[in-house]
Design an enzyme around this catalytic site. Structure first.
Site, PDB file in Angstrom:
ATOM      1  N   CYS A   2       0.862  -1.179   0.000  1.00 25.09           N
ATOM      2  CA  CYS A   2       0.000   0.000   0.000  1.00 25.09           C
ATOM      3  C   CYS A   2       0.899   1.229   0.000  1.00 25.09           C
ATOM      4  O   CYS A   2       2.101   1.127   0.120  1.00 25.09           O
ATOM      5  CB  CYS A   2      -0.875   0.017   1.241  1.00 25.09           C
ATOM      6  SG  CYS A   2      -1.842  -1.484   1.411  1.00 25.09           S
ATOM      7  N   ARG A  27       1.817   1.120  -6.341  1.00 31.46           N
ATOM      8  CA  ARG A  27       1.938   0.116  -5.279  1.00 31.46           C
ATOM      9  C   ARG A  27       0.603  -0.543  -4.946  1.00 31.46           C
ATOM     10  O   ARG A  27       0.554  -1.530  -4.219  1.00 31.46           O
ATOM     11  CB  ARG A  27       2.509   0.756  -4.014  1.00 31.46           C
ATOM     12  CG  ARG A  27       3.915   1.230  -4.184  1.00 31.46           C
ATOM     13  CD  ARG A  27       4.453   1.766  -2.887  1.00 31.46           C
ATOM     14  NE  ARG A  27       4.552   0.729  -1.878  1.00 31.46           N
ATOM     15  CZ  ARG A  27       5.582  -0.094  -1.754  1.00 31.46           C
ATOM     16  NH1 ARG A  27       6.585   0.006  -2.583  1.00 31.46           N
ATOM     17  NH2 ARG A  27       5.612  -1.014  -0.816  1.00 31.46           N
ATOM     18  N   TRP A  75      -3.747  -1.986  -1.685  1.00 30.60           N
ATOM     19  CA  TRP A  75      -3.659  -3.241  -2.428  1.00 30.60           C
ATOM     20  C   TRP A  75      -4.160  -4.288  -1.450  1.00 30.60           C
ATOM     21  O   TRP A  75      -3.486  -4.615  -0.479  1.00 30.60           O
ATOM     22  CB  TRP A  75      -2.202  -3.493  -2.824  1.00 30.60           C
ATOM     23  CG  TRP A  75      -2.037  -4.640  -3.747  1.00 30.60           C
ATOM     24  CD1 TRP A  75      -1.796  -5.943  -3.413  1.00 30.60           C
ATOM     25  CD2 TRP A  75      -2.083  -4.601  -5.170  1.00 30.60           C
ATOM     26  NE1 TRP A  75      -1.701  -6.691  -4.542  1.00 30.60           N
ATOM     27  CE2 TRP A  75      -1.865  -5.916  -5.620  1.00 30.60           C
ATOM     28  CE3 TRP A  75      -2.292  -3.589  -6.101  1.00 30.60           C
ATOM     29  CZ2 TRP A  75      -1.845  -6.240  -6.979  1.00 30.60           C
ATOM     30  CZ3 TRP A  75      -2.269  -3.920  -7.435  1.00 30.60           C
ATOM     31  CH2 TRP A  75      -2.049  -5.228  -7.869  1.00 30.60           C
ATOM     32  N   ASN A  99       0.127   0.583   6.588  1.00 30.75           N
ATOM     33  CA  ASN A  99       0.721  -0.272   5.570  1.00 30.75           C
ATOM     34  C   ASN A  99       1.403  -1.398   6.319  1.00 30.75           C
ATOM     35  O   ASN A  99       2.113  -1.151   7.281  1.00 30.75           O
ATOM     36  CB  ASN A  99       1.741   0.550   4.772  1.00 30.75           C
ATOM     37  CG  ASN A  99       2.333  -0.222   3.622  1.00 30.75           C
ATOM     38  OD1 ASN A  99       1.874  -1.317   3.300  1.00 30.75           O
ATOM     39  ND2 ASN A  99       3.340   0.349   3.004  1.00 30.75           N
ATOM     40  N   GLY A 100       1.174  -2.642   5.910  1.00 32.38           N
ATOM     41  CA  GLY A 100       1.806  -3.781   6.585  1.00 32.38           C
ATOM     42  C   GLY A 100       0.766  -4.786   7.036  1.00 32.38           C
ATOM     43  O   GLY A 100      -0.343  -4.830   6.493  1.00 32.38           O
ATOM     44  N   GLU A 480      11.310 -20.125 -19.326  1.00 28.76           N
ATOM     45  CA  GLU A 480      11.203 -18.771 -18.794  1.00 28.76           C
ATOM     46  C   GLU A 480      12.580 -18.101 -18.731  1.00 28.76           C
ATOM     47  O   GLU A 480      12.729 -16.925 -19.068  1.00 28.76           O
ATOM     48  CB  GLU A 480      10.530 -18.829 -17.411  1.00 28.76           C
ATOM     49  CG  GLU A 480      10.414 -17.517 -16.661  1.00 28.76           C
ATOM     50  CD  GLU A 480       9.646 -16.425 -17.398  1.00 28.76           C
ATOM     51  OE1 GLU A 480       9.019 -16.705 -18.438  1.00 28.76           O
ATOM     52  OE2 GLU A 480       9.700 -15.273 -16.943  1.00 28.76           O
ATOM     53  N   LYS A 484      13.521 -14.715 -20.699  1.00 26.54           N
ATOM     54  CA  LYS A 484      14.077 -13.521 -20.034  1.00 26.54           C
ATOM     55  C   LYS A 484      15.332 -13.064 -20.767  1.00 26.54           C
ATOM     56  O   LYS A 484      15.495 -11.895 -21.064  1.00 26.54           O
ATOM     57  CB  LYS A 484      14.469 -13.829 -18.582  1.00 26.54           C
ATOM     58  CG  LYS A 484      13.407 -13.961 -17.553  1.00 26.54           C
ATOM     59  CD  LYS A 484      12.608 -12.740 -17.250  1.00 26.54           C
ATOM     60  CE  LYS A 484      11.520 -12.505 -18.246  1.00 26.54           C
ATOM     61  NZ  LYS A 484      10.255 -13.046 -18.095  1.00 26.54           N
ATOM     62  N   GLU A 487      14.626 -11.658 -24.431  1.00 26.46           N
ATOM     63  CA  GLU A 487      13.869 -10.410 -24.587  1.00 26.46           C
ATOM     64  C   GLU A 487      14.649  -9.171 -24.164  1.00 26.46           C
ATOM     65  O   GLU A 487      14.400  -8.090 -24.687  1.00 26.46           O
ATOM     66  CB  GLU A 487      12.484 -10.483 -23.926  1.00 26.46           C
ATOM     67  CG  GLU A 487      12.454 -10.484 -22.430  1.00 26.46           C
ATOM     68  CD  GLU A 487      11.033 -10.579 -21.889  1.00 26.46           C
ATOM     69  OE1 GLU A 487      10.107 -10.052 -22.503  1.00 26.46           O
ATOM     70  OE2 GLU A 487      10.848 -11.187 -20.817  1.00 26.46           O
ATOM     71  N   HIS A 503      17.612 -35.678 -29.135  1.00 26.38           N
ATOM     72  CA  HIS A 503      16.758 -35.887 -30.306  1.00 26.38           C
ATOM     73  C   HIS A 503      16.970 -34.810 -31.366  1.00 26.38           C
ATOM     74  O   HIS A 503      16.101 -34.603 -32.219  1.00 26.38           O
ATOM     75  CB  HIS A 503      15.290 -35.963 -29.879  1.00 26.38           C
ATOM     76  CG  HIS A 503      15.030 -37.112 -28.961  1.00 26.38           C
ATOM     77  ND1 HIS A 503      15.043 -38.427 -29.381  1.00 26.38           N
ATOM     78  CD2 HIS A 503      14.818 -37.157 -27.621  1.00 26.38           C
ATOM     79  CE1 HIS A 503      14.818 -39.226 -28.346  1.00 26.38           C
ATOM     80  NE2 HIS A 503      14.680 -38.471 -27.263  1.00 26.38           N
ATOM     81  N   LYS A 599       4.653  -3.583 -22.540  1.00 29.92           N
ATOM     82  CA  LYS A 599       4.304  -4.265 -21.289  1.00 29.92           C
ATOM     83  C   LYS A 599       2.991  -5.026 -21.424  1.00 29.92           C
ATOM     84  O   LYS A 599       2.824  -6.108 -20.900  1.00 29.92           O
ATOM     85  CB  LYS A 599       4.219  -3.239 -20.150  1.00 29.92           C
ATOM     86  CG  LYS A 599       3.995  -3.854 -18.778  1.00 29.92           C
ATOM     87  CD  LYS A 599       5.186  -4.660 -18.316  1.00 29.92           C
ATOM     88  CE  LYS A 599       4.878  -5.499 -17.086  1.00 29.92           C
ATOM     89  NZ  LYS A 599       5.805  -6.635 -16.946  1.00 29.92           N
TER      90      LYS A 599
END
Ligand code: AGP
Length: 604
Positions: A2, A27, A75, A99-100, A480, A484, A487, A503, A599
């Protein structure tokens, strides 16, 4: 995840608080709120969704004299995103933003409820304001009541609290969550949970330490340490660039997001895990009634998370599971059965191909679920149910923390499916839940390892390509890792199941072919070892990642010893992310905004 702001002074406070929250919106933005005390009048506003909704609600409001204000952008962790759960939380005559996580909030809530207090929200935060007001009845002033309140709180917090009877004061505390107090040239005082809201407004800042708390009045700042002694920390000068402030000291957003993974994973788990079961408030068990197959559909990194999960669905929940690349699936005229639960995975919730497959599944009458990072996104609005990954806003185009939270959430979903279908025994479930709790720690960046990867990266800047190889869930992780690297570094990289190398691809093996081998101790180690030995015999340059010493590799990254392969998965995930980033830095490319990419891919 948050954001918090506060202000005390003679300037118009609404805009100061709103501007500050705008800087923190990345956030968390499922709701926001502001409370302002001017003379003896409290005014508070809350709104769901993005900050512009709060801005619109406050359009007519303005302050004209000295005022005290606090604001928050949320959040959701405890309790759904609703106006009632949005901060600031009100007691009888005080407001709090936090926050927390207050870990002992259930115990405190029960105690307060037994004493006759009524709670309006489902949040952990609301206990703070009620506890404060209860203490106020037995203490000389608000500050003493606040001190007593803090003595009872367990967990992480950054808190701002304002109380009507002391209309020139903000009480504050910091423990484990960031909090900054700042002043401008007129002596007005500001609070924020990071630098960005303060830039251009304040000039001098104090970064509070854990355990510090206190109060500010007009032109006065009083800070106390954990022993209750007043301290006088030195002011520092604020950085001047907003962008660098948002990066919180890291060189790139990608780096910050890699380091953040451990924390956001705590949020992913929060409130969804007991010792005995997975709890998803957002999903009704009826979603799984009559279901005998799960189909996962996504693009890019989200597809890799889906592929990882497919092993877990079949192994843990004993349910058939298939995985589809969205751009292929939408044109293949698939045969869809209503016994299939259709799950789309998307960080943004807006990817055009994935969104289209969700529409197709809905039209075919399938039950649908989305695993997403962005509330109110198109997919979240469209699917029958949504599980939010709670990664916070991801700015680096190369997805990192979104992947970590997707895999974790999908693993939890596999266990939820297993417990609902009774396809896992209680002892095995308990063990998995215990291991899940260790994921945040396994994902924590080890500084020494980062340094070693940095040094190693200079040896991997050329060659005719990379093979990332692994077996089982380490195969999607290999995919993945390769994604990374390609890209952001523009080097050619492929992910391969290691058993497939012989193979065909092994024909490429020579010293200029770099193999990144994922060799976990707890999953098919011996099989993996012989695959890597085959490559080593053909002189491929090998970087082995394993907790077990391996002498056939040119480079060796030794991981920590874990009790389960999924914990090894998360540690290796961090390593392949850092390796891609460090190679890219050496090559001098833009880490956060690689060429040709966006994005969110909202076109076909
Ligand atoms: C990965 O680093 C990418 N940014 C990309 O593959 C991404 O995962 C893909 O475009 C899907 O996006 P989504 O999760 O927002 O649907």
């Amino acid at each position: 995840m948050c954001g918090i702001v506060g202000y005390i002074g003679n300037k118009e406070s609404k805009n100061i608080l709103l501007d500050g929250l705008k800087e923190l919106e990345y956030r968390g933005y499922d709701s926001a709120g502001i409370a302002i005390l001017e003379n003896d009048n409290f005014t508070s506003f809350k709104a769901l969704g993005k900050l512009k909704n709060l801005d619109a609600k406050m359009a007519e409001f303005t302050t004209s004299s000295f005022s005290v204000g606090i604001g928050h952008t949320r959040w959701a962790t405890h309790g759904k995103p609703t106006e009632l759960n949005a901060h600031p939380h009100l007691g009888e005559s005080s407001y709090v933003v936090h926050n927390g996580i207050i870990e002992n909030y259930q115990e405190l809530k029960k105690e307060l409820q037994d004493g006759g207090v009524t709670f309006l929200s489902q949040t952990d935060t609301e206990v703070i304001v009620h506890l404060f007001e209860k203490n106020l009845a037995h203490t000389a002033n608000a500050f003493e009541a606040f001190e007593r309140t803090l003595e009872r709180l367990e967990g992480a917090y950054a808190i701002l609290l304002v109380h009507k009877d002391e209309n020139d004061t903000i009480l504050f505390a910091k423990n484990g969550s960031p909090m900054i107090v700042a002043t401008d040239n007129d002596g007005d005082i500001y609070f924020a949970s990071s630098d960005a809201p303060l830039i251009g407004k304040a000039s001098n800042v104090i970064y509070l330490d854990d355990g510090q708390y206190g109060y500010v009045k007009a032109q006065e700042i009083h800070i106390y340490d954990t022993q209750g002694a007043e301290v006088h920390p030195a002011f520092s000068t604020l950085p001047t660039s907003k962008l660098s402030a948002q990066k919180e000291g890291y060189r790139f957003f990608m780096e910050k997001e890699i380091y953040e993974q451990s924390d956001v994973l705590l949020d992913t788990l929060l409130g969804r895990l007991s010792d005995e079961e997975i709890m998803f408030d957002e999903v009704d068990t009826s979603l799984l009634h009559g279901i005998d197959e799960i189909k996962l559909c996504a693009c890019g990194t989200s597809y890799h998370a889906a592929l990882t999960a497919s092993y877990l669905f079949e192994r843990e929940a004993k349910i058939r599971c298939s995985v589809e690349i969205a751009s292929e699936f939408r044109y293949k005229k698939p045969l869809l059965s209503t016994n299939t639960l259709f799950i789309v995975i998307s960080q943004s919730g807006e990817t055009a191909d994935t969104l289209e497959t969700l529409k197709m599944a809905k039209e075919a009458g399938l039950k649908t679920l989305v695993v997403c990072n962005v509330d109110n996104s198109s997919m979240v609005r469209l699917a029958d149910a949504a599980l939010l990954t709670r990664a916070g806003i991801e700015k680096g185009v190369a997805s990192t923390k979104a992947f970590a939270t997707q895999v974790t959430l999908l693993w939890m979903l596999a266990l939820y499916t297993a417990q609902t279908r009774r396809s896992i025994d209680q002892q095995a479930l308990r063990k998995q839940l215990r291991i899940l709790r260790k994921v945040p720690l396994a994902s924590k960046v080890d500084g020494a390892m980062h340094e070693r990867i940095h040094r190693l990266s200079k040896r991997y800047l050329h060659g005719h390509g990379f093979f990332f190889i692994g077996r089982d869930v380490f195969f999607p992780l290999a995919l993945e890792g390769a994604l990374k690297l390609k890209e952001i570094s523009y080097l050619h990289a492929e992910g391969y199941p290691s058993g497939e190398m012989k193979h065909g691809p092994i024909a490429l093996a020579d010293p200029e072919l770099f193999t990144i081998a994922l060799m976990p101790e707890h999953l098919l180690y011996d099989k993996m070892k012989s695959n890597v030995e085959e490559l080593s015999a053909r002189d491929s340059t090998i970087c082995a990642i394993s907790p077990l010493e391996f002498d056939k590799a040119d480079d060796f990254l030794k991981t920590r010893q874990h009790e389960h392969y999924m914990l090894e998965f998360f540690e290796m995930m961090v390593i392949v992310q850092l390796l891609s980033m460090e190679i890219t830095v050496r090559l001098g490319h833009d880490v956060d905004m690689p060429r040709n990419l966006a994005k969110s891919v909202t076109v076909e």
